[in-house]
Design an enzyme around this catalytic site. Structure first.
Site, mmCIF file in Angstrom:
data_model
loop_
_atom_site.group_PDB
_atom_site.id
_atom_site.type_symbol
_atom_site.label_atom_id
_atom_site.label_comp_id
_atom_site.label_asym_id
_atom_site.label_seq_id
_atom_site.Cartn_x
_atom_site.Cartn_y
_atom_site.Cartn_z
ATOM 1 N N GLU A 201 -1.235 -9.606 -4.852
ATOM 2 C CA GLU A 201 -0.788 -8.501 -4.000
ATOM 3 C C GLU A 201 -0.307 -7.303 -4.813
ATOM 4 O O GLU A 201 -0.555 -6.161 -4.442
ATOM 5 C CB GLU A 201 0.306 -8.964 -3.036
ATOM 6 C CG GLU A 201 -0.150 -9.992 -2.007
ATOM 7 C CD GLU A 201 -1.310 -9.502 -1.132
ATOM 8 O OE1 GLU A 201 -1.536 -8.279 -1.063
ATOM 9 O OE2 GLU A 201 -1.977 -10.356 -0.539
ATOM 10 N N TYR B 9 4.874 -4.176 2.873
ATOM 11 C CA TYR B 9 3.547 -4.792 2.906
ATOM 12 C C TYR B 9 3.525 -6.106 2.138
ATOM 13 O O TYR B 9 3.120 -7.153 2.661
ATOM 14 C CB TYR B 9 2.455 -3.847 2.346
ATOM 15 C CG TYR B 9 1.226 -4.650 2.041
ATOM 16 C CD1 TYR B 9 0.381 -5.043 3.081
ATOM 17 C CD2 TYR B 9 0.977 -5.152 0.761
ATOM 18 C CE1 TYR B 9 -0.695 -5.882 2.846
ATOM 19 C CE2 TYR B 9 -0.082 -5.984 0.512
ATOM 20 C CZ TYR B 9 -0.921 -6.347 1.561
ATOM 21 O OH TYR B 9 -1.957 -7.194 1.328
ATOM 22 N N ASP C 28 -1.255 -2.332 5.989
ATOM 23 C CA ASP C 28 -1.815 -1.648 4.826
ATOM 24 C C ASP C 28 -2.833 -0.613 5.320
ATOM 25 O O ASP C 28 -2.941 -0.357 6.517
ATOM 26 C CB ASP C 28 -2.479 -2.655 3.884
ATOM 27 C CG ASP C 28 -3.781 -3.184 4.452
ATOM 28 O OD1 ASP C 28 -3.922 -3.187 5.702
ATOM 29 O OD2 ASP C 28 -4.668 -3.571 3.679
#
Length: 365
Positions: free
Chosen positions: A44, A127, A145
DNA sequence: AAGACGGGGAC
DNA sequence: GTCCCAGTCTT
């Protein structure tokens, strides 16, 4: 007929999406279905503002070099930045290391399994906290996102700017409402895949889209106008004149420490200006700074002009290679490294362009 | 609320 | 060239 008559009932969104995911989605990525929070976190961070294809090799290299969080925590800054080199947004790398060391030491390697605690870690925002929460721990937090903004703006015909405070709030609330709270991980993965594969930024595949009967943007022919962003970036132009100082087999490099582009990366001694400087002018300035002493150096070569377009800056500049007959007394914060050691340090791509040319032309460095 | 922060691919 | 990408942090 009003828009509200066309719009998809909110409770139909997740079922349609998950049906598409099950029957049509064959997007494969190494971290898909991963349950190790360390690897999820790593993927991520790498993927923040970065396309999957661009981040893929970096992810594989990091996992190979640092299979668990303790290995990453113990690594030197130098080694980790070298592995990150070329990926951009280098603050991510600094925060990655800080968080790895924090979890390894303070939390004894146990990755937090709580949304708020995750969000308190360096480099983890709304996020990434939602992604880790849902993928690793199956907690009901919707990711928001670029994909999610786009899909929701189009399907529901939302013209609120995604980069406004109001927009972030509105889209986050809608995303949480649409989320399948029984399988948040699967749902979050599905909506991002859908945005990347079908509801793409340019030339989306509307004709085969599962939402085409209810997509407000499609039905009103506004697909190319959504999502809305309000801020436009201004581009600053900067001139970087680098002095490649060589003494015997060593080169002077220095780390960039200012809160600026390329913080923590290495470079050559730099003379920056907002216009192009003539070589004679650069040499004069270097002399004034005591980097050079008259008659103690020789200009070996002057590179052609290099340019690099970044999102918010245009970098232009050149490299002046100088042989020193005596090493400068003040180190000016420089490190003298042998040419073979250069490869251990992470440089901006602007400098790597030059180094690559040099290697090809003259087998230097 | 606005700006800063990289690099590369698609059009 | 312009836009955008599995965003976050600072001011």
């Amino acid at each position: 007929m009003r828009k509200s008559d066309l719009a998809l009932p909110k409770n139909k969104f997740a079922p349609l999406l998950l049906k598409w995911n099950k029957e049509k989605n064959n997007r494969q990525m190494p971290w898909k279905g991963e349950k190790d929070p360390y690897k999820i976190w790593l993927s991520e961070i790498i993927l923040q503002q970065t396309r999957v294809e661009q981040g893929l090799n970096y992810y594989n290299n990091f996992v190979k070099a640092f299979p668990d969080i303790h290995k990453l925590a113990k690594a030197s800054d130098e080694k980790v930045f070298k592995l990150w080199e070329g990926l951009g947004y280098y603050t991510r790398c600094r925060n990655l290391l800080a968080t790895a060391r924090f979890i390894s030491k303070e939390l004894k390697g146990k990755f937090p399994d709580d949304y708020e605690e995750l969000k308190s870690l360096k480099g983890i925002g709304p996020y990434t906290a939602a992604a880790i929460s849902s993928f690793a721990f199956n907690l009901p937090y919707a990711v928001v996102d670029g994909n999610v903004f786009r899909v929701l703006a189009r399907v529901f015909g939302i013209y609120t700017a995604t980069d406004s405070t109001e927009g972030k709030k509105l889209f986050t609330a809608l995303a949480d409402e649409l989320l399948d709270k029984k399988q948040p991980g699967l749902y979050n993965q599905a909506i991002m895949d859908f945005g990347a594969v079908i509801c793409k930024p340019a030339t989306p595949l509307c004709t085969i889209c599962i939402f085409k009967k209810n997509c407000v943007a499609f039905l009103t022919n506004k697909v190319n106008e959504l999502p809305v962003k309000e801020k436009k970036i201004t581009i600053r132009k900067r001139w970087f004149h680098y002095l490649v100082l060589e003494y015997k087999n060593e080169i002077a490099i220095q780390q960039r420490t200012a809160k600026d582009i390329w913080q923590d990366l290495y470079q050559f001694p730099l003379i920056e200006a907002n216009t192009e400087l003539a070589v004679i002018n650069i040499l004069q300035q270097a002399t004034k700074k005591k980097w050079l002493v008259k008659k103690d150096y020789e200009v070996a070569s002057v590179s052609p002009l290099f340019k690099q377009q970044l999102s918010h800056q245009l970098i232009a500049g050149q490299f002046i290679r100088i042989q020193l007959k005596r090493q400068a007394k003040d180190n000016n914060g420089w490190v003298w490294v042998t040419k073979s050691k250069m490869a251990k340090y992470a440089f901006p791509q602007f400098i790597n362009q030059y180094l690559k040319e040099k290697r090809v032309q003259q087998s230097l460095f």
